[in-house]
Design an enzyme around this catalytic site. Structure first.
Site, PDB file in Angstrom:
ATOM      1  N   SER A   1      10.559  20.709   1.821  1.00 60.42           N
ATOM      2  CA  SER A   1       9.889  21.717   2.617  1.00 60.42           C
ATOM      3  C   SER A   1       8.502  21.964   2.086  1.00 60.42           C
ATOM      4  O   SER A   1       8.161  21.599   0.967  1.00 60.42           O
ATOM      5  CB  SER A   1      10.676  23.018   2.570  1.00 60.42           C
ATOM      6  OG  SER A   1      10.570  23.551   1.256  1.00 60.42           O
ATOM      7  N   LYS A   2       7.715  22.587   2.938  1.00 62.24           N
ATOM      8  CA  LYS A   2       6.344  22.921   2.593  1.00 62.24           C
ATOM      9  C   LYS A   2       6.277  23.767   1.329  1.00 62.24           C
ATOM     10  O   LYS A   2       5.348  23.654   0.557  1.00 62.24           O
ATOM     11  CB  LYS A   2       5.765  23.724   3.763  1.00 62.24           C
ATOM     12  CG  LYS A   2       4.404  23.272   4.208  1.00 62.24           C
ATOM     13  CD  LYS A   2       4.003  24.085   5.424  1.00 62.24           C
ATOM     14  CE  LYS A   2       2.768  23.505   6.092  1.00 62.24           C
ATOM     15  NZ  LYS A   2       2.570  24.053   7.422  1.00 62.24           N
ATOM     16  N   ARG A   3       7.258  24.616   1.188  1.00 59.99           N
ATOM     17  CA  ARG A   3       7.227  25.581   0.097  1.00 59.99           C
ATOM     18  C   ARG A   3       7.006  24.972  -1.275  1.00 59.99           C
ATOM     19  O   ARG A   3       6.284  25.516  -2.089  1.00 59.99           O
ATOM     20  CB  ARG A   3       8.518  26.400   0.075  1.00 59.99           C
ATOM     21  CG  ARG A   3       8.675  27.321   1.258  1.00 59.99           C
ATOM     22  CD  ARG A   3       9.827  28.284   1.065  1.00 59.99           C
ATOM     23  NE  ARG A   3       9.600  29.237  -0.014  1.00 59.99           N
ATOM     24  CZ  ARG A   3       8.831  30.313   0.114  1.00 59.99           C
ATOM     25  NH1 ARG A   3       8.246  30.560   1.256  1.00 59.99           N
ATOM     26  NH2 ARG A   3       8.658  31.131  -0.903  1.00 59.99           N
ATOM     27  N   SER A   4       7.660  23.838  -1.522  1.00 59.10           N
ATOM     28  CA  SER A   4       7.498  23.308  -2.878  1.00 59.10           C
ATOM     29  C   SER A   4       6.889  21.915  -2.900  1.00 59.10           C
ATOM     30  O   SER A   4       7.258  21.080  -3.700  1.00 59.10           O
ATOM     31  CB  SER A   4       8.824  23.333  -3.620  1.00 59.10           C
ATOM     32  OG  SER A   4       9.737  22.459  -3.030  1.00 59.10           O
ATOM     33  N   GLY A   5       5.936  21.666  -2.030  1.00 56.40           N
ATOM     34  CA  GLY A   5       5.276  20.374  -2.094  1.00 56.40           C
ATOM     35  C   GLY A   5       4.552  20.057  -0.808  1.00 56.40           C
ATOM     36  O   GLY A   5       4.531  20.856   0.120  1.00 56.40           O
TER      37      GLY A   5
END
Length: 478
Positions: free
Chosen positions: A251-255
């Site tokens: 996901s966008k959140r971690s990468g």
RNA sequence: GGCCCCAUCGUCUAACGGUUAGGACACCACCCUCUCACGGUGGAGAUACGAGUUCGAAUCUCGUUGGGGUCACCA
């Protein structure tokens, strides 16, 4: 005849996961002498993003995953936008209603929310209790005729099991009692994924459905629909999900997950495809560097691993560097660098080709090249803290170097080496003690290609000007 | 929590009953060397656990544990 498809939803950035699926769709179809198609799943009007579709298609083209049919090129299964196929979904929804495999549900979102809370209170985490089934047929027909909004729900069997024959994991069994009366047609007239995907895949003759493992749970619903409509099922392949370093779903959140980000960094499309292929597939001989053509040649599901792979940016960057220095011809690398730079206002310059040669083993992305070579083509190059400190501490030494370099004829790498070695020896220093301050003064950095080559490329004028500035203490103040 | 999937070095993976459990990224050391890279050499590092089947299990079976997915009028 094998027909695969990738069916992105135009809701945002072109996603890495889409590329991952598309890669295997493409490879599998090509190897089987089949076709690969793109369909746009734009049935969610609330999340629709008008820019998204073009960006997704462009990203697929950039990757080199050429599709045989799709929204922008047409084909025998047009239209390729689900939003343009609404009558189709209604026709089959009606058929399912007649067959008794589906029913109308008139609950409003608020009512559903209440039902959900009730169920949750009873320890059942589900969205609906199937109460719409109890509605008499005449009343359902009457309310529908009266124009009352409704959704069409699947009438999931109360007993028995549904088997999803996944080509990668064998039969996966689902207890029908655990299945929900999933919504097939929303009250806004648009289908949900479940209805649309089955109808569109069947009508287009999609033979092999490759998709993320996230769909495995709902595959039972799809199997039920194929059965209800008396259609032959495709081969199912649920591929593992790409993971974040913490092993959660990518996901966008971690990468970084946008294909445009990778492109913007100067990651080569062939390197990205190669890396993505490594996320699950392995060559029989263990080779890690291979082209799309070689992948098509060697691909086999037997060599595909099912554990969710963590996407490792560092290894992708290593592979990209490998392509830069070992796979691409130098002239091709120059072409890519020029093209990449052109989009950002960077132009090739007279010594460009030679600089590319020197930087080739030192960069892992195209962006890195431009960022780390500014001192070759501009005077406002960045000066690192370490370089500035070194220059500040080396005034007298730089003056001596400047004096020596003023005498340098010809201003070549060979002559520079001889002169600097000679100077260092006369000063009783190691070569590095002389070269590092020089490097800092001329390049604004302590890490660059060989100093002698740089001197030749910079030429006498720039060399003298920059050294004079360094000696005067105005280095980096351009 | 229910259901489903998965399980070899930190990461990606190889080994489809018999290997000193192999390779790659990352890490460490050394070599090369004007710095940084590249390249080369070497090193450390894994079969989650427990039963069973078998002469023999990373490999087959079951259980446990762990991780993930999914349970929307999103896809």
């Amino acid at each position: 005849m094998v027909l695969t498809r990738v069916a992105p939803s135009p809701t945002g950035d072109p996603h890495l996961g889409t590329a991952y699926m598309a890669l295997f769709d493409y490879v599998w179809a090509r190897q089987q002498g089949g076709r690969f198609m793109v369909r746009i799943e734009d049935t969610d009007r609330s999340r629709f993003n008008p820019q998204s579709e073009q960006r997704i298609l462009q990203s697929l083209r950039w990757l080199g995953l050429q599709y045989d049919e799709g929204p922008d090129i047409g084909g025998p299964n047009a239209p390729y936008h689900q939003s343009q196929r609404l009558e189709l979904y209604h026709r089959y929804a009606d058929q399912l209603l007649e067959l008794g495999c589906a029913y109308r549900a008139f609950e409003t979102p608020e009512e559903l929310e209440r039902i959900r809370r009730e169920l949750d209170g009873k320890g059942q985490r589900r969205g609906y209790d199937g109460r719409g089934r109890a509605l008499p047929q005449e009343e359902s027909d009457r309310r529908a005729r009266a124009g009352e909004p409704f959704a069409v729900r699947l009438r999931a069997p109360d007993s028995g099991i549904t088997v999803v024959r996944d080509q990668l994991r064998g039969p996966v069994r689902f207890d029908n009692a655990g299945l929900e009366d999933t919504i097939l047609l929303k009250s806004d007239g648009y289908p949900t994924y479940h209805l649309a995907v089955v109808i569109d895949d069947h009508l287009a003759g999609v033979s092999d459905v490759l998709r993320g493992e996230e769909w495995l749970s709902s595959a039972a619903i799809h199997v039920l629909l194929y059965g209800a409509l008396d259609w032959e099922q495709p081969n199912w392949y649920h591929l593992p999900l790409l993971r974040n370093p913490d092993h959660s779903k990518l996901s966008k959140r971690s990468g970084h997950t946008s294909l445009e980000w990778f492109r913007g960094q100067g990651v080569l499309p062939e390197a990205l495809c190669n890396y993505l292929a490594l996320m699950g597939f392995s060559m029989p001989d263990g080779r890690e560097l291979f082209s799309l053509e070689q992948l098509i040649e060697a691909f086999s599901w037997r060599r595909f691993s099912l554990s969710g792979p963590v996407f490792d940016l560092q290894k992708l960057l290593w592979l990209n560097g490998k392509y830069i220095r070992e796979v691409l011809e130098v002239t091709e690398l120059e072409r890519r660098l020029a093209g990449f730079g052109a989009e950002r206002g960077w132009q090739p310059y007279p010594t460009f080709a030679r600089v590319v040669e020197l930087m080739r083993p030192r960069i892992s992305t195209l962006l890195e090249f431009w960022e780390r070579t500014r001192y070759f083509y501009a005077e406002d190059y960045p000066v690192t803290e370490a370089a500035a400190a070194l220059v500040a501490d080396s005034g007298p030494l730089l003056e001596e170097a400047l004096a020596a370099l003023r005498q340098l004829r010809p201003f070549s790498a060979e002559a520079a080496e001889a002169a600097l070695r000679d100077l260092a020896q006369r000063q009783g220093r190691k070569l590095g003690q002389l070269v590092q301050p020089l490097r800092a003064a001329l390049c604004g950095a302590t890490e660059t290609p060989g100093m002698f080559e740089i001197l030749e490329l910079l030429g006498p004028e720039l060399t003298e000007r920059r050294l004079e500035r360094a000696v005067a203490g105005t280095h980096g103040l351009v």
